[in-house]
Write a protein that holds these residues in place. Sequence first.
Motif, short mmCIF file in Angstrom:
data_model
loop_
_atom_site.label_atom_id
_atom_site.label_comp_id
_atom_site.label_asym_id
_atom_site.label_seq_id
_atom_site.Cartn_x
_atom_site.Cartn_y
_atom_site.Cartn_z
N ASN A 69 0.84 -1.18 0.00
CA ASN A 69 0.00 0.00 0.00
C ASN A 69 0.89 1.25 0.00
N ARG A 70 0.40 2.35 0.57
CA ARG A 70 1.16 3.60 0.53
C ARG A 70 1.36 4.19 1.93
N PHE A 71 1.39 3.35 2.93
CA PHE A 71 1.58 3.83 4.29
C PHE A 71 3.01 4.33 4.49
N THR A 72 3.13 5.44 5.19
CA THR A 72 4.45 5.95 5.58
C THR A 72 4.68 5.80 7.08
N ARG A 73 3.65 5.41 7.80
CA ARG A 73 3.76 5.12 9.23
C ARG A 73 2.71 4.06 9.56
N VAL A 74 2.99 3.27 10.58
CA VAL A 74 1.98 2.32 11.04
C VAL A 74 0.92 3.11 11.81
N PRO A 98 4.96 4.33 15.43
CA PRO A 98 4.65 4.99 16.71
C PRO A 98 4.54 3.98 17.85
N ALA A 99 4.89 4.42 19.03
CA ALA A 99 4.86 3.55 20.20
C ALA A 99 3.49 2.97 20.45
N SER A 100 2.44 3.74 20.15
CA SER A 100 1.08 3.30 20.44
C SER A 100 0.46 2.46 19.32
N SER A 101 1.23 2.19 18.25
CA SER A 101 0.65 1.47 17.10
C SER A 101 0.72 -0.05 17.24
N ASP A 121 10.34 1.45 21.96
CA ASP A 121 10.60 0.61 23.13
C ASP A 121 9.40 -0.27 23.48
N THR A 122 8.22 0.14 23.09
CA THR A 122 7.03 -0.65 23.42
C THR A 122 7.06 -2.03 22.77
N LEU A 123 7.89 -2.22 21.73
CA LEU A 123 7.98 -3.53 21.10
C LEU A 123 8.39 -4.60 22.11
N GLY A 124 9.27 -4.23 23.04
CA GLY A 124 9.71 -5.18 24.05
C GLY A 124 8.72 -5.36 25.18
#
Length: 446
Positions: A69-74, A98-101, A121-124
């Motif tokens: 698609n054409r997303f530039t951010r999640v 983004p952290a909240s995505s 950091d939220t990934l962890g």
Amino acid sequence: MHTLSDLRAGRLTGLNRLNLAEGLTELPREVLALADTLEVLNLSGNALHSLPDWLPELRHLKVLFCSDNRFTRVPEVVGACPQLTMVGFKSNQITEVPASSLPARLRWLILTGNRIEALPDTLGQRPALEKLALAGNRLSHLPDTLAGAPNLALMRLSANAFEAFPDWLFDLPALCWLALAGNPATQALEQSRRAQAARAADLPRVPFSALQWGALLGEGASGHIHQVAWPPTPQHPQGEALALKVFKGELTSDGWPDSELTACLSVSPHPNLIGVKGLLQGHPQGRDGLFMPLVPADHQALAGPPSLASCSRDVYPADRAWPLREAWQMAHDTASALAHLHAQGWMHGDFYAHNLMWRAGAPLRLGDFGAATPFDEADTAQAGRMAALEVRAWGHFLHELLSHVVPPAGAAVPEGWWSLHRACVGPVGQRPGWAAVLQHLQALRP
């Protein structure tokens, strides 16, 4: 594939999987009519750059695909979906995560082929995270919050910008499928291996124009495999039927095809590896190609690849079963092949039953080097780290073998087998090396 007209006409009521690819620039609100049942939403191949605020109203949504698609951010709204476990944004133009995505239940994240330089950091802080596909980005570091991630089993970090990898990466307790090639940290070793292979390999070069083409045998992420016959030789006066893999030359979920080609050319023959018979020359589009032995038609993949539900584990046919003696042979064949690879400084990185060609009573053959990672086999510390990862993958495979054993009436699989399995999937620093695995197998031989 479903249609927007069917959705708007109410003909998709009760659907649990929706596939829409109609050049969409926004997600139609009519999707909300499926809120009581929809679990999988595939929006790949559209022109989307955002998702609506009402997405979390799809309260049963577990899987979201938005590739190509054409997303530039999640979009941050993705992180608000209460049941979402699998998120895929492959091949967009994403630079920001983004952290909240990231959903709280995240188990499987696919961001292959974007422009990401850093992850939040939220990934962890997602304890269910099991698979992380990040090949083909611009990453040079990972969030330290991932250290010790309890369930992270598969990571694809190939084709990024890592000058080095964090020490904690190799200590992740569940990790066993890892791909690192195509980074600055591996570039010198890959170039050296490729140059050595080119000098040492006594492989025939067969021109494209001399081939007789047969059926398309299959298509993988990195290329197409055709049946071909190459010209007569003194050894084969009638010509020889072979398989030819023609590389696409594009980024795959595992990394760059050039890394796979280097691994295939660098590893010396072994009876349980699908080897290389020659190199293709003169392809009209300049693509690389490898000739391989033709796997007999009565062979098949030992298992199917992981499903959306199984995530990182293969799916076996319900009727697949074998006696303990055959399980021993398959365990020995694969451990021997992996020990051979590691002795030459290569980790397979994708050791799965779906990459094993099988026929009852015949030797297993391991293929698909797309996730292979080179390492300095003389560096005993690094070699030990790589072995510990792949021994765990083999330990999972051993469990699968034993789970499909049909023992003699009134018997059970001996405890020694389960003891070996537990050792292989145990704490990183306590797993046996390949020599110990093979020694243990010899003692278990039926």
